[in-house]
Design an enzyme around this catalytic site. Structure first.
Site, PDB file in Angstrom:
ATOM      1  CG  LEU A 216      -1.971  -1.083   1.317  1.00  0.00           C
ATOM      2  CD1 LEU A 216      -2.690  -1.012   2.667  1.00  0.00           C
ATOM      3  CD2 LEU A 216      -2.967  -0.960   0.172  1.00  0.00           C
ATOM      4  N   GLY A 217       2.038   1.193   0.579  1.00  0.00           N
ATOM      5  CA  GLY A 217       2.888   2.367   0.654  1.00  0.00           C
ATOM      6  C   GLY A 217       4.164   2.066   1.412  1.00  0.00           C
ATOM      7  N   GLY A 220       9.013   5.974   6.486  1.00  0.00           N
ATOM      8  CA  GLY A 220      10.240   5.889   7.254  1.00  0.00           C
ATOM      9  C   GLY A 220      10.266   4.682   8.179  1.00  0.00           C
ATOM     10  CE  LYS A 223       9.554  -2.460   0.692  1.00  0.00           C
ATOM     11  NZ  LYS A 223       9.859  -3.506  -0.308  1.00  0.00           N
ATOM     12  CE  LYS A 239       2.655   2.366  10.183  1.00  0.00           C
ATOM     13  NZ  LYS A 239       2.701   3.561  11.087  1.00  0.00           N
ATOM     14  CG  ASP A 335       4.175  13.447  12.361  1.00  0.00           C
ATOM     15  OD1 ASP A 335       4.444  14.522  11.777  1.00  0.00           O
ATOM     16  OD2 ASP A 335       4.535  12.341  11.937  1.00  0.00           O
TER      17      ASP A 335
END
Length: 594
Positions: A216-217, A220, A223, A239, A335
């Site tokens: 999916l992306g 930092g 993945k 993740k 954040d």
């Protein structure tokens, strides 16, 4: 990197230079397309990361030099900071490049022609401390290292480091990122009662052994894959932490501890985690529509309608308001940005990524003193200057999100003229000059009710005030956004405002609002229109309250909302000067009461 796309997509082109801690460093990157076949726009497009954070996304050298052909130079300057720490007298500057495939370039490649790093003296003029021998430039060996793609966030560990575009250096827009030695280590043992614990075998099965087709992306931390758990009955986002990532153990643990204790419609739900075999893996609810950023800029997806953007902002504001006031302790996200606002299949906004979050101050304190962390462009300048974190730091970041939603551009774009690099600063400049309309997303031109746009813009402006004391609380931000949505809906329902028409030629100045408000169904400069609007709101709410059947009556929260809305309209009418209090013009109110 070469022309082997399958290799290049998995790895970064990286330089590592060891430097002394306790100093700022001036980093200059040189680019120049000097050889074939790279002679045209969109032939080679890549991301640039500095210390594991995104410095530039989607850099096309030929596009930025405004030339189709060879030989046009481009240089980009940044400042990197490494405050002194007790853990180590030395740090390292990482410069990494990775192909940017969203623009579908002809070649999947990246190239850096030159790199300069200058040590800057401190405030006393000191340059003491021997620099070690410089390391040679290197290409990361694919057999030794996973891809290290950057993410716009700091991380915690032994000591702070950070970078910022040089054009913003004088304005104190910066952040910090600290090193964490995570290679070969595992997260500390976490209590199993926080949330569900997955075995590594379960994670591999859920992702078809981390099939790249399910990717999916990349950030930092590592993945993110789409997965299926519980015999395929539930879709999740998984993740997987990169053991070489600077965002490591502390963020992993903070994310679990924070999210396992929080449950809210507008916060992403953590389902569980895995910490076997030196792995740091987090499992979340799957967000089918991805990040908010994916729908704003540098995307092939259709632009979002204005009402939908408003509803997304309201959802995110509700999530942040809950963090600040609804949980057991005040929680400061630290954040807030468009990539950390996720959208589920029904477009419900959910705040995500709590790796940098921190418990807020107690009742007898106004702030928490802490090392500065966050994302460039979104970072509260007062927090940077004073290293004092407050809920209003999140408010500043959210104000930048509001401008990003309105203007459909990133918070920082170093390729723009200096005064336009920072979205927050440029938007404030335009607002003061009355030219904010000039930077609004072209798709939205003529689609926003003027009074709604005014309220939205005023809210964003207050959020990004330089001083925290001048910013509204998140509850007030939420109220203003809901009010703006009400005005948009009222304008559309009245038929006086037609979405998609070109009715936004006037700038956002006080002198221009009167006539435009009439077209939008808000008669801000004529007394009778205002009185009718207010009395209609009160009459409608009163009639519903005394309905014969209970199921037809509104909830008390809805009554409160409508009364506050009526008060806002009354005050707006009086402030506009078009409504004079005390005059004999109250027959409309008498009719409403009857």
């Amino acid at each position: 990197m070469g022309l082997n796309a399958s290799v290049n997509l998995n790895y970064n082109l990286t330089w590592i230079v060891t430097v002394d801690a306790g100093f700022y460093y001036y980093v200059r990157l040189h680019f120049c397309e000097i050889k074939s076949p790279f002679t045209k726009v969109n032939m080679r497009v890549f991301d640039v990361f500095i210390n594991n954070m995104t410095a530039i996304q989607g850099l096309d050298v030929i596009t930025q030099t405004n030339q189709v052909g060879l030989g046009a130079p481009l240089k980009l300057d940044f400042i990197v900071s490494f405050p002194s720490t007790s853990a180590s007298s030395q740090q390292a500057v990482w410069v990494s490049l990775h192909p940017y495939i969203d623009s579908k370039p002809v070649y999947t490649d990246a190239e850096l022609n030159g790199l300069e790093i200058f040590k800057l003296n401190d405030s006393t003029g000191n340059l003491a401390g021997l620099n070690p021998p410089p390391l040679p430039a290197q290409t990361v060996d694919p057999s030794q290292k996973r891809a290290r793609r950057g993410k716009d966030s700091g991380s915690s560990g032994d000591g702070p480091s950070g970078w910022l575009p040089l054009s913003l250096y004088g304005n104190s827009h910066t952040t910090s990122s600290a090193k964490t030695a995570t290679t070969g280590s595992s997260a500390p043992s976490l209590p199993s009662n926080l949330c569900r614990h997955f075995s590594f075998a379960e994670i591999k099965a859920a992702t078809n052994d981390f099939d790249e087709a399910l990717l999916l992306g990349v950030g930092g931390f590592g993945k993110v894959y789409k997965g299926e758990i519980d015999n395929g009955t539930m879709s999740v986002a998984i993740k997987r932490g990169n053991p070489l990532s600077e965002q490591g153990v502390n963020e992993f643990q903070t994310e679990i501890e924070m999210l396992s204790k929080l449950r809210h419609r507008h916060l992403v739900s953590l389902i569980g985690y895995c910490e076997e075999n030196c792995e740091m893996i987090l499992v979340y609810d799957y967000m089918g529509q991805g990040t908010l950023r994916e729908h704003l800029y540098k995307t092939q997806k259709p632009p979002l309608p204005w009402k939908q953007r408003l509803e997304i902002c309201i959802g995110a504001a509700r999530g942040l308001h809950y963090l600040h006031t609804g949980a057991k302790y005040t929680i400061i996200h630290r954040d807030v940005k468009t990539t950390n606002i996720l959208l589920d299949d029904k477009w419900v906004a959910k705040v995500s990524d709590f790796g940098l979050s921190k418990t807020g101050p107690t009742l007898d304190h106004t702030h928490v003193s802490t090392v500065v962390k966050g994302s460039f462009g979104y970072l509260d300048p007062e927090y940077f200057r004073r290293q004092q974190l407050m809920e209003k730091s999140d408010v500043y970041s959210f104000g930048v999100v509001l401008f990003a939603v309105l203007c459909a551009r990133p918070a920082l774009n170093p390729t723009l003229p200096k005064e336009q690099v920072s979205l927050a600063e440029w938007a404030l400049h335009c607002a003061k000059k009355g030219t904010l309309n000039a930077i609004v997303d072209p798709y939205l031109k003529g689609r926003i009710a003027p009074q709604c746009l005014k309220k939205f813009a005023e809210t964003a402006e207050k959020c990004v005030s330089d001083k925290g004391i001048e910013r509204p609380a998140m509850g007030d931000v939420l109220w203003n956004l809901e009010f703006a949505l009400q005005m948009q809906e009222s304008a559309e329902e009245s038929g006086g405002f037609e979405t998609g028409t070109d009715n936004d030629e006037a700038p956002l100045t006080g002198a221009s609002w009167g006539k435009k408000d009439e077209a939008a169904g808000f008669s801000a400069s004529t007394g009778s229109g205002d009185r009718a609007a207010v009395s209609e709101e009160v009459r409608g709410d009163g009639k519903k309250c005394v309905s014969d059947k209970g199921m037809e009556r509104p909830a008390m929260g809805d009554v409160l909302w409508n009364l506050e809305f009526a008060l806002q309209m009354q005050e707006s009418a009086e402030e506009s000067g078009g409504f004079e209090t005390g005059t004999d013009n109250d027959e409309a109110l008498l009719m409403a009461a009857s």
